[in-house]
Design a protein around this motif. Sequence first.
Motif, PDB file in Angstrom:
ATOM      1  N   MET A  48      47.405  38.687  44.414  1.00  0.00           N
ATOM      2  CA  MET A  48      47.097  38.104  42.465  1.00  0.00           C
ATOM      3  C   MET A  48      46.625  36.696  42.719  1.00  0.00           C
ATOM      4  O   MET A  48      45.167  36.122  42.841  1.00  0.00           O
ATOM      5  CB  MET A  48      48.178  38.005  41.820  1.00  0.00           C
ATOM      6  N   TYR A  49      46.750  36.186  43.808  1.00  0.00           N
ATOM      7  CA  TYR A  49      47.246  34.709  44.982  1.00  0.00           C
ATOM      8  C   TYR A  49      45.838  34.244  45.695  1.00  0.00           C
ATOM      9  O   TYR A  49      46.135  33.467  46.309  1.00  0.00           O
ATOM     10  CB  TYR A  49      47.717  33.959  44.255  1.00  0.00           C
ATOM     11  N   SER A  50      45.301  35.767  46.656  1.00  0.00           N
ATOM     12  CA  SER A  50      44.891  35.390  47.141  1.00  0.00           C
ATOM     13  C   SER A  50      44.007  34.357  47.366  1.00  0.00           C
ATOM     14  O   SER A  50      43.292  33.752  46.037  1.00  0.00           O
ATOM     15  CB  SER A  50      44.080  37.139  47.962  1.00  0.00           C
ATOM     16  N   ARG A  51      43.013  34.207  48.339  1.00  0.00           N
ATOM     17  CA  ARG A  51      42.441  32.385  48.722  1.00  0.00           C
ATOM     18  C   ARG A  51      40.985  33.533  47.544  1.00  0.00           C
ATOM     19  O   ARG A  51      40.333  32.340  46.496  1.00  0.00           O
ATOM     20  CB  ARG A  51      41.980  31.885  49.317  1.00  0.00           C
ATOM     21  N   ASP A  52      39.696  34.391  47.700  1.00  0.00           N
ATOM     22  CA  ASP A  52      39.201  34.413  47.302  1.00  0.00           C
ATOM     23  C   ASP A  52      39.133  34.807  45.961  1.00  0.00           C
ATOM     24  O   ASP A  52      38.201  34.865  45.037  1.00  0.00           O
ATOM     25  CB  ASP A  52      38.639  36.179  47.653  1.00  0.00           C
ATOM     26  N   ALA A  53      40.939  35.278  45.192  1.00  0.00           N
ATOM     27  CA  ALA A  53      40.705  36.128  44.058  1.00  0.00           C
ATOM     28  C   ALA A  53      40.495  34.773  43.192  1.00  0.00           C
ATOM     29  O   ALA A  53      40.268  35.369  42.599  1.00  0.00           O
ATOM     30  CB  ALA A  53      41.643  37.300  43.945  1.00  0.00           C
ATOM     31  N   ILE A  54      41.660  33.647  43.460  1.00  0.00           N
ATOM     32  CA  ILE A  54      41.160  32.575  43.039  1.00  0.00           C
ATOM     33  C   ILE A  54      39.886  32.200  42.752  1.00  0.00           C
ATOM     34  O   ILE A  54      39.524  31.201  41.420  1.00  0.00           O
ATOM     35  CB  ILE A  54      42.480  31.469  43.644  1.00  0.00           C
ATOM     36  N   PHE A  55      39.388  32.020  44.354  1.00  0.00           N
ATOM     37  CA  PHE A  55      38.124  31.262  43.750  1.00  0.00           C
ATOM     38  C   PHE A  55      37.350  31.928  42.341  1.00  0.00           C
ATOM     39  O   PHE A  55      35.945  31.614  41.394  1.00  0.00           O
ATOM     40  CB  PHE A  55      37.630  31.598  44.647  1.00  0.00           C
ATOM     41  N   LEU A  56      37.161  33.758  42.557  1.00  0.00           N
ATOM     42  CA  LEU A  56      36.590  34.438  41.413  1.00  0.00           C
ATOM     43  C   LEU A  56      37.411  33.709  39.880  1.00  0.00           C
ATOM     44  O   LEU A  56      36.283  33.253  39.303  1.00  0.00           O
ATOM     45  CB  LEU A  56      36.857  35.891  41.584  1.00  0.00           C
ATOM     46  N   CYS A  57      38.558  33.798  39.515  1.00  0.00           N
ATOM     47  CA  CYS A  57      39.212  33.320  38.881  1.00  0.00           C
ATOM     48  C   CYS A  57      39.007  31.603  38.200  1.00  0.00           C
ATOM     49  O   CYS A  57      38.515  31.762  37.290  1.00  0.00           O
ATOM     50  CB  CYS A  57      41.188  33.303  38.867  1.00  0.00           C
ATOM     51  N   LEU A  58      38.630  31.066  38.960  1.00  0.00           N
ATOM     52  CA  LEU A  58      38.054  29.793  38.370  1.00  0.00           C
ATOM     53  C   LEU A  58      36.227  29.059  38.753  1.00  0.00           C
ATOM     54  O   LEU A  58      36.248  28.483  37.586  1.00  0.00           O
ATOM     55  CB  LEU A  58      38.266  28.289  39.772  1.00  0.00           C
ATOM     56  N   GLU A  59      35.899  30.488  38.891  1.00  0.00           N
ATOM     57  CA  GLU A  59      34.574  30.413  38.867  1.00  0.00           C
ATOM     58  C   GLU A  59      34.217  31.093  37.110  1.00  0.00           C
ATOM     59  O   GLU A  59      33.626  30.773  36.311  1.00  0.00           O
ATOM     60  CB  GLU A  59      33.222  31.711  39.986  1.00  0.00           C
ATOM     61  N   LEU A  60      34.960  32.303  36.964  1.00  0.00           N
ATOM     62  CA  LEU A  60      34.717  33.067  35.427  1.00  0.00           C
ATOM     63  C   LEU A  60      36.037  32.668  34.531  1.00  0.00           C
ATOM     64  O   LEU A  60      35.734  32.700  33.529  1.00  0.00           O
ATOM     65  CB  LEU A  60      35.428  34.432  35.906  1.00  0.00           C
ATOM     66  N   HIS A  61      37.386  31.717  34.884  1.00  0.00           N
ATOM     67  CA  HIS A  61      37.578  31.032  33.738  1.00  0.00           C
ATOM     68  C   HIS A  61      38.755  31.879  33.799  1.00  0.00           C
ATOM     69  O   HIS A  61      38.649  32.080  32.027  1.00  0.00           O
ATOM     70  CB  HIS A  61      37.098  30.419  32.455  1.00  0.00           C
ATOM     71  N   ILE A  62      38.846  32.736  34.143  1.00  0.00           N
ATOM     72  CA  ILE A  62      39.757  34.121  33.474  1.00  0.00           C
ATOM     73  C   ILE A  62      41.101  34.438  34.608  1.00  0.00           C
ATOM     74  O   ILE A  62      40.775  33.712  35.967  1.00  0.00           O
ATOM     75  CB  ILE A  62      39.294  35.232  33.492  1.00  0.00           C
ATOM     76  N   HIS A  63      42.284  34.247  33.676  1.00  0.00           N
ATOM     77  CA  HIS A  63      43.818  34.082  34.667  1.00  0.00           C
ATOM     78  C   HIS A  63      43.599  34.904  35.668  1.00  0.00           C
ATOM     79  O   HIS A  63      42.957  36.281  36.068  1.00  0.00           O
ATOM     80  CB  HIS A  63      44.923  34.500  33.471  1.00  0.00           C
ATOM     81  N   PRO A  64      44.915  34.519  36.504  1.00  0.00           N
ATOM     82  CA  PRO A  64      44.610  35.743  38.332  1.00  0.00           C
ATOM     83  C   PRO A  64      45.482  37.033  37.844  1.00  0.00           C
ATOM     84  O   PRO A  64      45.463  37.886  37.800  1.00  0.00           O
ATOM     85  CB  PRO A  64      45.695  34.315  38.823  1.00  0.00           C
ATOM     86  N   LYS A  65      46.299  36.772  36.546  1.00  0.00           N
ATOM     87  CA  LYS A  65      47.237  37.930  36.299  1.00  0.00           C
ATOM     88  C   LYS A  65      45.903  38.503  35.441  1.00  0.00           C
ATOM     89  O   LYS A  65      46.296  40.107  36.117  1.00  0.00           O
ATOM     90  CB  LYS A  65      48.126  38.029  35.037  1.00  0.00           C
ATOM     91  N   GLN A  66      45.224  38.301  34.915  1.00  0.00           N
ATOM     92  CA  GLN A  66      43.620  39.142  33.985  1.00  0.00           C
ATOM     93  C   GLN A  66      42.838  40.392  35.295  1.00  0.00           C
ATOM     94  O   GLN A  66      42.957  41.514  35.042  1.00  0.00           O
ATOM     95  CB  GLN A  66      43.314  38.355  33.294  1.00  0.00           C
ATOM     96  N   LEU A  67      43.201  38.810  35.994  1.00  0.00           N
ATOM     97  CA  LEU A  67      41.712  39.291  37.497  1.00  0.00           C
ATOM     98  C   LEU A  67      42.740  40.663  37.975  1.00  0.00           C
ATOM     99  O   LEU A  67      41.716  41.551  38.664  1.00  0.00           O
ATOM    100  CB  LEU A  67      41.138  38.448  38.550  1.00  0.00           C
ATOM    101  N   PHE A  68      43.979  40.068  38.002  1.00  0.00           N
ATOM    102  CA  PHE A  68      44.617  41.247  39.418  1.00  0.00           C
ATOM    103  C   PHE A  68      44.232  42.956  37.986  1.00  0.00           C
ATOM    104  O   PHE A  68      44.274  44.128  38.894  1.00  0.00           O
ATOM    105  CB  PHE A  68      46.395  41.267  39.307  1.00  0.00           C
TER     106      PHE A  68
END
Length: 226
Positions: free
Chosen positions: A40-60
């Motif tokens: 959930m909090y891997s760097r690649d996942a967080i970068f994508l979350c920041l780009e899309l403005h979606i929460h890490p929990k939702q991306l996971f």
Amino acid sequence: MANNHPSLTPRSKVNSQWHDDYWLLVMQLYLRKPVGVKPMYSRDAIFLCLELHIHPKQLFARQCEIAHLETPRIERIWEEYGRNPKRLTRAVNLLRNMIGFNSSGDFYEGVETKETFEPDFRPLEGDERLLPVSLVLILDLYFHLTPITMVKETPEVRDMANLLKVPASLVVDVLNIFQVCDPYMRRHEVIVHPLLEACQQIWKRYGNMDLRQLAAYATELRAYYL
């Protein structure tokens, strides 16, 4: 996996909108080697979350949907792109080149974006070598040490410095500030430090939470630095 900790509780109401085009970017993340659901909090996942403005929990959760091919739409996207990374890359590049993507332009027109988790992954004004989540990791370490061991020579302090890629002296500075924040330490001296306000905010958010819950969250956050 820890749930319901403060990091997953938005500090303000969020009006976000999921675009079906996002599936392409999430699938690209999922297919990045090693293929599979990324932490959930891997760097690649967080970068994508920041780009899309979606929460890490939702991306996971979206990654898990891809892993289980939970809907016919995901199955169709998988059939088209899952075994054709070049086609997926072209589609993602086209998406990213859309006018206004990752900005307040046309792509997000009509969508109200209010930041929730984003500030936790931005450099601190007091010291750009650290993020708010860095302070969370140091706070978890704080509760595993005693004041006499909050020094550069302590192996756990050195390990934290190596993880965060900062000097051990900076970790010690933050540990000392947390001692001032800790009411049980009864330290009432006035200190001046550029990280004082940030540490106080982190203490307010996490200093009184269950230590097992904090430790579980810190374990998740470590993925950002690995």
